[in-house]
Enzyme design. Structure first.
Site, PDB file in Angstrom:
ATOM      1  CD  GLU A   1      31.045  42.459  35.008  1.00 29.19           C
ATOM      2  OE1 GLU A   1      30.996  41.095  34.333  1.00 29.19           O
ATOM      3  OE2 GLU A   1      31.764  43.051  34.775  1.00 29.19           O
TER       4      GLU A   1
ATOM      5  CD  GLU B   1      34.811  37.978  34.076  1.00 29.17           C
ATOM      6  OE1 GLU B   1      35.207  37.762  35.080  1.00 29.17           O
ATOM      7  OE2 GLU B   1      33.605  38.595  34.028  1.00 29.17           O
TER       8      GLU B   1
END
Ligand code: COA
Length: 291
Positions: A146, A166
């Site tokens: 990210e 995740e």
């Protein structure tokens, strides 16, 4: 090819150093802020930020993220700086994600705040008026991916791996990964990465548009400098306007078409545009001052 790029870099560096505005800044001593989890350095017109937690694969704990944000702001307000580099220390990881040990016991409120604060860090990078180039030197997983995606350009070493794992923790990306991944590689491929949690190699990342370039780890910094030299030879005012217009394409609350009309018009109030057009007409290289 590499030699040709290196000579282009030298040529462009020369052009930049001809600018009287920037000449002084190259020799000036920089008083940099000090940080705990990142290293910062000024080289020529570049501000280098290195995440320095190699023993934890540069995992992004809260302090590290806040320091990255502060450093990007520091670089943004330094008139000598034209480009920002973001990389990780060591040869194994750019950043292996948010620090799992730090958030493992968070409750809903703390998790929400962690995400909102992380978004603000990523936004500060994306909205920087100076281009931020991620030099991805290994794992860019979760928050690391990210972080790389919030940068304007990405160069990866061939050992880099990208992914949003995740989901393996029964979690989802919290630093705008679900959004920027769609912007960069499209919904279908984004969902594949987000739902499988699998990492992809640098070459695959290049193929799908997640990174701009792949080089060997030894070439990574030089490749960044070559890319930066192409940008620093331009007017920093025009560079900042391009970044703002492109960002507004993705900002639902703003109209990028309108931003472009206004930014285009504003160029006509700058000395750099006069210099650029005159230099073209006089068949010479422009010398931009950032005014
Ligand atoms: N948060 C906290 N610590 C992390 C971390 C993270 N995201 N990623 C790696 N580390 C730490 C490990 O706990 C280990 O610390 P230790 O030596 O004190 O035990 C150290 O970094 C080295 O990692 P290790 O797992 O031993 O390296 P590896 O080469 O075997 O595996 C990875 C590398 C990247 C595959 C593995 O570390 C990993 O899966 N990391 C988590 C990735 C992730 O899920 N990120 C998203 C988080 S939301």
């Amino acid at each position: 090819m590499i030699l040709r790029k290196a000579s282009l870099f030298l040529l462009l560096s020369q052009i930049v150093s001809n600018s009287s505005e920037f000449k002084g800044s190259m020799t000036k001593r920089q008083n940099l802020m000090s940080y705990t989890n990142i290293l910062t350095e000024v080289k020529e017109h570049g501000f280098w930020i290195t995440i320095n937690r190699a023993d934890k694969l540069n995992a992004l704990n809260i302090l590290t993220l806040q320091e990255i944000k502060a450093a990007v702001n520091e670089a943004g307000s330094n008139p000598a700086i034209q480009v920002i580099f973001l990389t990780g220390s060591g040869q194994k990881a750019f950043a292996a994600g948010a620090d799992i040990a730090e958030f493992a016991e968070f409750n809903i409120e703390e998790g929400t705040k962690m995400s909102a604060d992380g978004h603000a860090v990523m936004d500060s990078i994306e909205n920087s008026p100076k281009p931020v180039i991620a030099l991805v030197n290994g794992f860019a997983l979760g928050g690391g991916c990210e972080l790389a995606m919030a940068c304007h350009l990405r160069i990866a070493s061939d050992n880099a791996r990208f992914g949003q794992p995740e989901i393996n923790l029964a979690l989802i990306p919290g630093y705008a990964g679900t959004q920027r991944l769609c912007q960069l590689i499209g919904k279908g491929r984004a969902l594949e990465l987000l739902l499988s949690g699998e990492a992809i190699k640098a070459e695959e990342a290049l193929k799908i548009g997640l990174v701009n370039q792949v080089v060997t780890i030894d070439q990574l910094h030089q490749a960044g400098e070559i890319m930066a030299a192409k940008i620093t030879s331009k007017s920093p005012l025009a560079v900042a306007k391009v970044l703002a217009c492109v960002n507004d394409h993705y900002a639902s609350e703003r109209n990028g078409f309108l931003t472009e009309i206004n930014a285009f018009g504003a160029c006509f109030g700058t000395s750099d545009l006069k210099e650029g057009t005159q230099a073209f007409l006089q068949k010479r290289t422009p010398v931009f001052t950032g005014h």
